[in-house]
Scaffold this active site. Structure first.
Site, mmCIF file in Angstrom:
data_model
loop_
_atom_site.group_PDB
_atom_site.id
_atom_site.type_symbol
_atom_site.label_atom_id
_atom_site.label_comp_id
_atom_site.label_asym_id
_atom_site.label_seq_id
_atom_site.Cartn_x
_atom_site.Cartn_y
_atom_site.Cartn_z
ATOM 1 C CG ASP A 96 -1.973 1.049 0.743
ATOM 2 O OD1 ASP A 96 -2.900 0.306 2.253
ATOM 3 O OD2 ASP A 96 -2.098 1.832 0.428
ATOM 4 C CG ASP A 196 -4.136 6.142 1.561
ATOM 5 O OD1 ASP A 196 -5.333 5.692 1.565
ATOM 6 O OD2 ASP A 196 -3.823 7.420 1.540
ATOM 7 C CD GLU A 246 -8.604 5.005 -0.694
ATOM 8 O OE1 GLU A 246 -7.687 5.683 0.178
ATOM 9 O OE2 GLU A 246 -9.105 4.754 0.551
ATOM 10 C CG HIS A 320 -8.373 -0.529 6.163
ATOM 11 N ND1 HIS A 320 -8.055 0.035 4.076
ATOM 12 C CD2 HIS A 320 -7.554 1.164 6.832
ATOM 13 C CE1 HIS A 320 -8.046 0.926 3.663
ATOM 14 N NE2 HIS A 320 -7.260 1.973 5.269
ATOM 15 C CG ASP A 321 -10.308 3.335 5.371
ATOM 16 O OD1 ASP A 321 -10.092 3.813 4.068
ATOM 17 O OD2 ASP A 321 -10.169 4.182 5.916
HETATM 18 O O1 TEU Z 1 -8.328 6.411 2.939
HETATM 19 C C1 TEU Z 1 -9.270 7.933 2.762
HETATM 20 C C2 TEU Z 1 -10.401 8.235 3.001
HETATM 21 O O2 TEU Z 1 -10.999 9.641 2.211
HETATM 22 C C3 TEU Z 1 -10.797 7.792 3.594
HETATM 23 O O3 TEU Z 1 -10.910 8.152 5.068
HETATM 24 C C4 TEU Z 1 -11.943 7.298 3.888
HETATM 25 O O4 TEU Z 1 -12.968 6.856 2.575
HETATM 26 C C5 TEU Z 1 -13.261 8.188 4.958
HETATM 27 O O5 TEU Z 1 -11.820 7.222 5.721
HETATM 28 C C6 TEU Z 1 -14.368 7.560 4.839
HETATM 29 O O6 TEU Z 1 -14.910 8.525 5.631
HETATM 30 C C7 TEU Z 1 -7.263 6.451 2.377
HETATM 31 C C8 TEU Z 1 -7.117 5.114 3.699
HETATM 32 O O7 TEU Z 1 -7.279 4.270 3.445
HETATM 33 C C9 TEU Z 1 -7.022 5.730 5.133
HETATM 34 O O8 TEU Z 1 -7.009 4.262 5.932
HETATM 35 C C10 TEU Z 1 -6.438 6.805 5.432
HETATM 36 O O9 TEU Z 1 -6.976 7.504 7.266
HETATM 37 C C11 TEU Z 1 -6.444 7.267 4.280
HETATM 38 O O10 TEU Z 1 -6.576 7.611 3.188
HETATM 39 C C12 TEU Z 1 -5.542 8.964 4.711
HETATM 40 O O11 TEU Z 1 -4.306 8.076 4.032
#
Ligand code: TEU
Length: 548
Positions: A96, A196, A246, A320-321
């Site tokens: 990642d 990311d 992403e 994970h989000d």
């Molecule tokens: O996520 C991007 C992002 O916008 C996420 O924070 C998610 O869409 C949001 O929390 C929904 O409300 C990526 C990673 O997957 C995330 O874990 C990181 O916190 C973020 O980028 C910053 O690197």
């Protein structure tokens, strides 16, 4: 060009997957210890979320050294062993790459704070008065997107946490540094990369306030993003690997460009519009029942749009989000197993590469926390305070977090019914839901009728029938929001996939001639009733028919 259309990716959040040394935090040795389980499931790639050296303010998405393994996760040797042992099983590692920003603990940022112009130019530092940020943009984690540095008399940009400073991709030196990171990991046998929030890397030439939103319209799918991705892919040779971007708040038009092979950018894209159908007025922190009609409409738009323009979707519900999909669109009670299986079939048999998030294959549920002290996620903790400031009571704010917090997907993997679900012999960094005694891998691997074995069958079906990976898709029952039905076809092979997204018995308006189709997969015994009006589906029933 790597073949990814018939492949399945399993996402591992190492911090919550398996702890091997009793410190309560998952680690790489823990992942190695579970390779037999992953091989049994039948997945082809393991996407590991960041394990690089990090202050862990955003659980590793705040990278302080891209070419390292944080000691809390183990050593570089552990990573090399994992790459070798997964490779011996025919499983590739996907790392990642958090290239939109670094931690403020990164050497580059430390040298920028020391006033070295070369490194200030790696970021977005702007002159300004202490009471006037360069723009009124907001961080995605709440609060302003700029932080003032008094000793420099300058602001720096952070679209996420204040400890995550945005990198300046307009600077060719930054791009060259990041290419070296990719080449370092390619050398170690890494077979794929997830990028990311990669569609945020190109910032505008003119910095202006956003009086219509939080500023994202100025940097999302920015002016040079396609150019930068073409350059990164060409100069690092990762077009031969599996790459996924992403894409935060993106558009179908851009995702076609990101993933069409002619563009030589990425293999595929994550988009998230289908996971916002329960956001009231588009606001994650305002609860609403999921709009199933909108869900179907979005999935159909992206499936047909990418199909007609040779783009490629990553297809997924969880990561994970995100909260756990069985809690969000299925049911945690009477129909937990049926709804988990239905949701699996609904997404896995679409056109695209499926991603399974750790524990999704067990039907794991949300965390069910009842106190703010149980939460760990920086976004959730920030928004808890924001919700209180907006006048919500503690109970109301905790209710919102119980549905929306990213921690719902970060509870420890439920391996067995022993203490802490077999995740750690120590105190887990984050608590386990109480249901781990009933929902765990050990029980399900032994139960042929489990959610685990249903995922195995879906993966095996993708390998056995080319129509799943390569077939065209068309949608049915457009006038029935609660029924998600589609046909896949390729060179005479045809599958019919029908899903009931509700806990009610419904009749799907599909009239099937007797003897035309044979049921090859489902989450109920026996066949659904077929009548003149259509097919009667039991609560959360999914059925996959193959045309004879
Ligand atoms: O996520 C991007 C992002 O916008 C996420 O924070 C998610 O869409 C949001 O929390 C929904 O409300 C990526 C990673 O997957 C995330 O874990 C990181 O916190 C973020 O980028 C910053 O690197």
């Amino acid at each position: 060009m790597a073949d990814f259309k018939d492949k399945v990716v399993y996402q591992i959040y190492p911090k919550s997957f398996q702890d091997s040394d009793g410190d309560g935090i998952g680690d790489l040795k823990g992942v190695i210890s579970r390779l037999d389980y992953l091989e049994k499931l039948g997945v082809d790639y393991l996407w590991l979320t960041p394990f690089f050296r990090s202050p862990q303010k955003d659980n590793g998405y705040d990278v302080a050294d891209y070419r390292s393994v944080d000691p809390v996760f183990g050593t570089m040797e552990d990573l090399e062993v994992l790459a070798e042992q997964s490779g011996n099983r025919g499983i590739g590692l996907m790392l990642d790459m958090v290239f939109n920003h670094t931690s403020t603990e990164h050497e580059w940022f430390r040298r920028a704070l020391a006033g070295e112009q070369k490194y200030m130019d790696y970021y977005f530092f702007r002159d300004g008065e202490a009471d006037r940020p360069p723009t009124n943009w907001e961080s995605k984690f709440g609060g302003p997107a700029w932080e003032y540095v008094p000793h420099l008399g300058k602001w720096y940009l952070h679209l996420f946490d204040v400890t995550q400073a945005d990198l300046n991709w307009e600077n060719p030196e930054v791009r060259e540094e990041l290419k070296k990171v990719i080449l370092f990991w390619k050398e170690k046998g890494i077979r794929g990369f997830r990028f990311d929030v990669v569609n945020l890397i190109s910032k505008p030439e003119v910095w202006e306030d956003d009086w219509e939103g939080d500023g994202r319209r100025f940097y999302t799918d920015g002016r040079h993003v396609h150019e930068f991705l073409k350059e990164l892919t060409a100069d690092t040779g990762i077009g031969d690997l599996v790459t996924v971007g992403e894409m935060s708040s993106t558009s179908l038009e851009n995702c076609i460009r990101y993933s069409n092979p002619e563009e030589k950018e990425l293999s595929m894209c994550f988009s998230f519009h289908h996971l916002k159908v329960d956001y009231k007025d588009g606001n994650k922190w305002e609860l609403m029942e999921p709009d199933l009609g909108e869900l179907k409409s979005i999935l159909k738009k992206w499936q047909l749009g990418m199909q007609e323009n040779d783009g490629w979707n990553a297809v997924f519900w969880c990561n994970h989000d995100q909260p756990r999909i069985v809690s969000r669109l299925g049911e945690e009670g009477k129909y937990r197993k049926e709804s988990a299986k239905m949701l699996a079939a609904a997404i896995h048999l679409l056109r695209g590469t499926p991603y399974i998030y750790q524990g999704e294959e067990l039907g794991m549920t949300n965390a069910d926390y009842t106190d703010i002290s149980q939460y760990r996620d920086v976004e959730s903790l920030n928004y808890y305070q924001i919700l209180l400031e907006r006048g919500k009571t503690k109970e109301e704010a905790l209710k919102v977090l119980s549905c929306r917090s990213r921690d719902n997907g970060r509870t420890p993997m439920q391996w067995d019914g022993t203490e802490n679900a077999g995740f750690t012999s120590g105190t887990p960094w984050i608590g386990c839901p109480d249901n781990y005694r009933e929902i765990n891998a050990s029980m399900q691997v032994e139960d042929e009728d489990s959610v685990f074995h249903f995922y195995r069958e879906l993966i095996a079906l993708r390998k056995r029938k080319k129509v799943v990976a390569e077939g065209r898709i068309e949608f049915l029952c457009d006038d029935q929001p609660e029924v998600f039905a589609y046909r896949r076809s390729l060179e005479g092979e045809e599958l019919l996939v029908v899903n009931n997204f509700t806990s009610r018995t419904v009749t799907a308006g599909i009239v099937m001639g007797k003897g035309d189709y044979v049921k090859i997969l489902g989450n109920y015994a026996g066949k659904p009733e077929k009548g003149a009006e259509g097919v009667r589906l039991r609560p959360f029933e999914t059925v996959v028919w193959e045309r004879k």
